[in-house]
Design a protein around this motif. Structure first.
Motif, short mmCIF file in Angstrom:
data_model
loop_
_atom_site.label_atom_id
_atom_site.label_comp_id
_atom_site.label_asym_id
_atom_site.label_seq_id
_atom_site.Cartn_x
_atom_site.Cartn_y
_atom_site.Cartn_z
N GLN A 1 0.86 -1.09 -0.10
CA GLN A 1 0.12 -0.04 0.01
C GLN A 1 0.78 1.35 0.09
OE1 GLN A 1 -3.46 0.22 2.52
NE2 GLN A 1 -3.02 -1.97 3.46
N TYR A 2 0.37 2.38 -0.61
CA TYR A 2 1.27 3.32 -0.53
C TYR A 2 0.27 4.76 -0.58
CZ TYR A 2 0.47 4.47 -5.58
OH TYR A 2 -0.09 4.81 -6.90
N SER A 3 0.88 5.89 -0.27
CA SER A 3 0.49 7.18 -0.52
C SER A 3 1.54 8.03 -0.74
CB SER A 3 -0.89 7.56 0.82
OG SER A 3 0.01 7.47 1.83
N ASN A 4 2.06 8.63 0.35
CA ASN A 4 2.93 9.63 0.41
C ASN A 4 4.38 8.55 0.41
OD1 ASN A 4 2.06 9.23 3.02
ND2 ASN A 4 3.26 10.52 3.99
N GLU A 5 4.24 7.45 1.17
CA GLU A 5 5.21 6.51 1.30
C GLU A 5 4.57 4.93 1.00
OE1 GLU A 5 7.57 6.85 4.99
OE2 GLU A 5 8.27 8.75 4.24
N PRO A 6 5.40 4.28 0.65
CA PRO A 6 4.91 2.82 0.39
C PRO A 6 5.21 1.90 1.43
CG PRO A 6 6.98 3.04 -0.93
CD PRO A 6 6.63 4.34 -0.14
N GLU A 7 4.48 1.03 1.73
CA GLU A 7 4.69 -0.05 3.00
C GLU A 7 4.14 -1.47 2.48
OE1 GLU A 7 2.91 -0.42 7.47
OE2 GLU A 7 2.81 1.47 6.59
N VAL A 8 4.95 -2.61 2.98
CA VAL A 8 4.55 -3.87 2.58
C VAL A 8 3.70 -4.43 3.72
CG1 VAL A 8 5.53 -6.07 2.23
CG2 VAL A 8 6.89 -4.23 1.28
N ASP A 9 2.42 -4.84 3.20
CA ASP A 9 1.70 -5.73 3.97
C ASP A 9 1.87 -7.08 3.87
OD1 ASP A 9 -0.81 -4.02 4.42
OD2 ASP A 9 -0.57 -3.44 2.40
N PHE A 10 2.37 -7.68 3.00
CA PHE A 10 3.28 -9.01 3.07
C PHE A 10 4.18 -9.15 1.78
CE2 PHE A 10 -1.30 -9.79 1.74
CZ PHE A 10 -1.07 -10.60 0.78
N TYR A 11 5.29 -10.06 1.83
CA TYR A 11 6.06 -10.22 0.64
C TYR A 11 5.60 -11.64 -0.01
CZ TYR A 11 9.15 -6.72 2.47
OH TYR A 11 9.79 -5.43 3.16
#
Length: 294
Positions: A25-35
């Motif tokens: 998920q991302y907006s200003n920064e991306p973030e992994v929910d699961f690999y």
């Protein structure tokens, strides 16, 4: 989006060494929910999708998210099987125009061997979707998120096209690093051909310096899927800018390990001009010859 992902995964073959799923998920920064290597069973993936929570944020930095996915998610350590010829597919969902530049990161993602399929909703711009997608025909726009269910079969069809791409038999000459987008699945070459002479002709001009590590990774990934041997597949590399030079010939190495080591040891030489015509003549006259191993 929850329901769309859930329905899409239900139609994939997740079990064992087949389809692998990751979510970012991302907006200003991306973030992994699961690999990609987080879950090996479909039920586990579906539960993880059901547990996703919307994080929010401004602005929408799609370019940064694309670079993040390329560098962090589509990697061997995160579960990517690109070195084993697995198709790499990125399904991008966005609801507006990117606040940062997305075109260059999208090009870099494609050069890495990833096929983006961009889906735009609400305020997304079709031109940006087409620039991000592997092919403009893969870009889709729908008015509302409620319409995502209407494009599931189209997405599955595009994914099937991606995984089914194959390239011609030998002798093969690949162009400069910019052509890696169109040869995305050339790594998954057919193994039943008894022998191929494969020559990589690599742009070594000053303009390609920053992208050279990606070129090396692409060439290495390709070679990993060849059946290298003195009477099987053989590989040569030519680098060029003002003038072409043979990095190694078709008969220089007889094992895959030697070729991969030589690829990793390549250095970018640089040069102001890019004389592709002279380089093609050089390959014809000095590389695809009996003396050089053909």
């Amino acid at each position: 989006m929850h329901q769309f992902m859930y329905n899409l995964v239900e139609d994939l073959s997740v079990e064992g060494a087949k389809d692998h799923i990751a979510v970012v998920q991302y907006s200003n920064e991306p973030e992994v929910d699961f690999y990609l290597n987080a879950h090996t069973a479909k039920d586990d993936v579906l539960r993880a999708i059901q547990g996703l929570r919307h994080k929010g944020g401004r602005p929408l930095n799609t370019g940064a998210a694309l670079n993040f996915v390329k560098d962090t998610v589509f990697t061997s350590s995160a579960g990517s099987k690109h070195l084993h010829g697995a198709a790499q597919v990125l399904i991008l969902l966005l609801a507006g125009r990117s606040a940062d530049d997305a075109s260059l990161p999208a090009s870099s993602v494609k050069h890495r061997g990833v096929v983006p399929l961009a889906i735009g909703v609400k305020n997304a711009e079709i031109g940006e979707l087409q620039a991000i997608s592997f092919d403009p025909s893969y870009a889709l726009f729908i008015p509302n998120f409620g319409d995502l269910s209407t494009i599931k079969e189209q997405i599955l069809s595009s994914m099937a096209q991606v995984t089914g791409l194959r390239r011609p038999e030998s002798p093969t000459v690949l162009g400069t690093y910019g052509d890696m987008t169109s040869d995305i699945e050339v790594r998954a070459v057919e193994q039943e051909v008894t022998k191929r002479d494969v020559v990589f002709l690599l742009d070594d001009s000053d303009d390609s310096r920053d992208d050279f590590p990606q070129v090396q990774q692409f060439v290495e990934s390709f070679v990993e899927n060849l059946n290298v041997g003195s009477s099987k597949d053989r590989v040569a590399v030519v680098q060029y800018s003002n003038e072409p030079t043979s990095t190694f010939d078709l008969n220089s190495y007889s094992t895959k390990e030697e070729i991969v080591s030589a690829i990793r040891g390549m250095l970018h030489k640089g040069g102001r001009e890019r004389n592709t015509g002279a380089a093609l003549h050089f390959v014809k006259d000095f590389v695809f010859t009996p003396a050089a191993g053909r």
